[in-house]
Design a protein around this motif. Sequence first.
Motif, PDB file in Angstrom:
ATOM      1  N   ASP A  36      42.418  36.586  49.709  1.00 21.83           N
ATOM      2  CA  ASP A  36      42.781  37.914  49.212  1.00 21.83           C
ATOM      3  C   ASP A  36      42.549  38.008  47.707  1.00 21.83           C
ATOM      4  O   ASP A  36      42.683  37.017  46.981  1.00 21.83           O
ATOM      5  CB  ASP A  36      44.248  38.213  49.528  1.00 21.83           C
ATOM      6  CG  ASP A  36      44.504  38.332  51.023  1.00 21.83           C
ATOM      7  OD1 ASP A  36      43.530  38.555  51.777  1.00 21.83           O
ATOM      8  OD2 ASP A  36      45.676  38.191  51.433  1.00 21.83           O
ATOM      9  N   ASN A  37      42.223  39.222  47.252  1.00 22.56           N
ATOM     10  CA  ASN A  37      41.933  39.451  45.840  1.00 22.56           C
ATOM     11  C   ASN A  37      42.560  40.763  45.391  1.00 22.56           C
ATOM     12  O   ASN A  37      42.710  41.704  46.172  1.00 22.56           O
ATOM     13  CB  ASN A  37      40.413  39.508  45.626  1.00 22.56           C
ATOM     14  CG  ASN A  37      40.051  39.522  44.152  1.00 22.56           C
ATOM     15  OD1 ASN A  37      40.053  38.484  43.489  1.00 22.56           O
ATOM     16  ND2 ASN A  37      39.739  40.694  43.619  1.00 22.56           N
ATOM     17  N   ASN A  95      47.722  43.487  34.298  1.00 22.23           N
ATOM     18  CA  ASN A  95      46.916  42.862  33.254  1.00 22.23           C
ATOM     19  C   ASN A  95      46.548  41.431  33.631  1.00 22.23           C
ATOM     20  O   ASN A  95      45.392  41.005  33.441  1.00 22.23           O
ATOM     21  CB  ASN A  95      47.669  42.893  31.923  1.00 22.23           C
ATOM     22  CG  ASN A  95      46.813  42.464  30.765  1.00 22.23           C
ATOM     23  OD1 ASN A  95      45.685  42.919  30.601  1.00 22.23           O
ATOM     24  ND2 ASN A  95      47.334  41.573  29.945  1.00 22.23           N
ATOM     25  N   LEU A  96      47.484  40.681  34.176  1.00 20.77           N
ATOM     26  CA  LEU A  96      47.213  39.304  34.595  1.00 20.77           C
ATOM     27  C   LEU A  96      46.121  39.269  35.655  1.00 20.77           C
ATOM     28  O   LEU A  96      45.238  38.401  35.639  1.00 20.77           O
ATOM     29  CB  LEU A  96      48.490  38.659  35.118  1.00 20.77           C
ATOM     30  CG  LEU A  96      48.376  37.199  35.574  1.00 20.77           C
ATOM     31  CD1 LEU A  96      47.966  36.296  34.414  1.00 20.77           C
ATOM     32  CD2 LEU A  96      49.697  36.724  36.165  1.00 20.77           C
ATOM     33  N   ALA A 103      36.667  32.703  42.099  1.00 18.94           N
ATOM     34  CA  ALA A 103      36.655  33.292  43.446  1.00 18.94           C
ATOM     35  C   ALA A 103      37.575  32.502  44.357  1.00 18.94           C
ATOM     36  O   ALA A 103      37.548  31.266  44.368  1.00 18.94           O
ATOM     37  CB  ALA A 103      35.222  33.306  43.992  1.00 18.94           C
ATOM     38  N   GLY A 104      38.404  33.219  45.108  1.00 20.99           N
ATOM     39  CA  GLY A 104      39.357  32.568  45.992  1.00 20.99           C
ATOM     40  C   GLY A 104      40.753  32.475  45.412  1.00 20.99           C
ATOM     41  O   GLY A 104      41.719  32.199  46.137  1.00 20.99           O
ATOM     42  N   GLU A 109      49.615  36.137  44.379  1.00 22.40           N
ATOM     43  CA  GLU A 109      50.471  34.974  44.143  1.00 22.40           C
ATOM     44  C   GLU A 109      50.591  34.679  42.655  1.00 22.40           C
ATOM     45  O   GLU A 109      51.684  34.402  42.146  1.00 22.40           O
ATOM     46  CB  GLU A 109      49.896  33.761  44.884  1.00 22.40           C
ATOM     47  CG  GLU A 109      49.927  33.881  46.396  1.00 22.40           C
ATOM     48  CD  GLU A 109      49.343  32.666  47.083  1.00 22.40           C
ATOM     49  OE1 GLU A 109      48.943  31.707  46.388  1.00 22.40           O
ATOM     50  OE2 GLU A 109      49.286  32.670  48.326  1.00 22.40           O
ATOM     51  N   MET A 110      49.484  34.747  41.941  1.00 21.62           N
ATOM     52  CA  MET A 110      49.475  34.453  40.515  1.00 21.62           C
ATOM     53  C   MET A 110      50.422  35.382  39.752  1.00 21.62           C
ATOM     54  O   MET A 110      51.128  34.954  38.837  1.00 21.62           O
ATOM     55  CB  MET A 110      48.053  34.603  39.966  1.00 21.62           C
ATOM     56  CG  MET A 110      47.915  34.304  38.493  1.00 21.62           C
ATOM     57  SD  MET A 110      46.246  34.671  37.883  1.00 21.62           S
ATOM     58  CE  MET A 110      45.282  33.565  38.883  1.00 21.62           C
ATOM     59  N   ALA A 111      50.431  36.661  40.131  1.00 22.23           N
ATOM     60  CA  ALA A 111      51.241  37.649  39.423  1.00 22.23           C
ATOM     61  C   ALA A 111      52.639  37.812  40.017  1.00 22.23           C
ATOM     62  O   ALA A 111      53.422  38.627  39.525  1.00 22.23           O
ATOM     63  CB  ALA A 111      50.520  39.006  39.429  1.00 22.23           C
ATOM     64  N   GLY A 112      52.954  37.083  41.072  1.00 26.90           N
ATOM     65  CA  GLY A 112      54.264  37.166  41.683  1.00 26.90           C
ATOM     66  C   GLY A 112      54.519  38.481  42.391  1.00 26.90           C
ATOM     67  O   GLY A 112      55.647  38.986  42.400  1.00 26.90           O
TER      68      GLY A 112
END
Length: 200
Positions: A36-37, A95-96, A103-104, A109-112
């Motif tokens: 997912d992206n 922004n994050l 890619a991938g 998840e990174m941004a919570g």
Amino acid sequence: MFYRPEDGHGLPHNPFNAIVTPRPIGWISTRGALGDNLAPYSFFNAVAYVPPQVMFASTSAKDDRGDTKDSVAQLRERGVFCVNIVEYAMRDAMNLSSGPWQAGQDEFEMAGLEKAECETIDCPRVARAPAALECRVVQIVQLPGKSNFVTFGEVTGVHLRDDCLVDGIFDITRFHPLSRLGYRDYTVVRELFSLKRPGE
């Protein structure tokens, strides 16, 4: 001042983005073979009522995606995407997610950010977004210039957050939409006024 774009502007920074403002932000979510992206695009807007359609433009490329970026690469695979509307409270997460991540990498998840499944397409969406538009790709148009692609999508499903509906109206003052300006600048919509069209 006047300049021809092909001759350059001679200013410290390109003024084009500062001229065409404010611009709504389409926070585009996609699903592909690599996962997912989620990424924001400020060359975004609604373009038709019946059937409802939107567009967004991607104007650069990543080494791991060939001639484009993750969003376009993945909607080419699956033919669907979701537009999540960005509220002021989500500005840092938005922004994050704009970074040139590999890619991938799952920006949810990174941004919570809590992820939810779309109803009419196989695609994730931002669960707490004020609104989300599920879209099927109508057409991808390559524009002049390297890596300039415009994607048009037909809206097949609409999510509206309950607290943003007031007396049957989608009330943007309940969430304050974020808009893109030029350079590194943004603005937020907090005030409204109405104009009656001639003949109404």
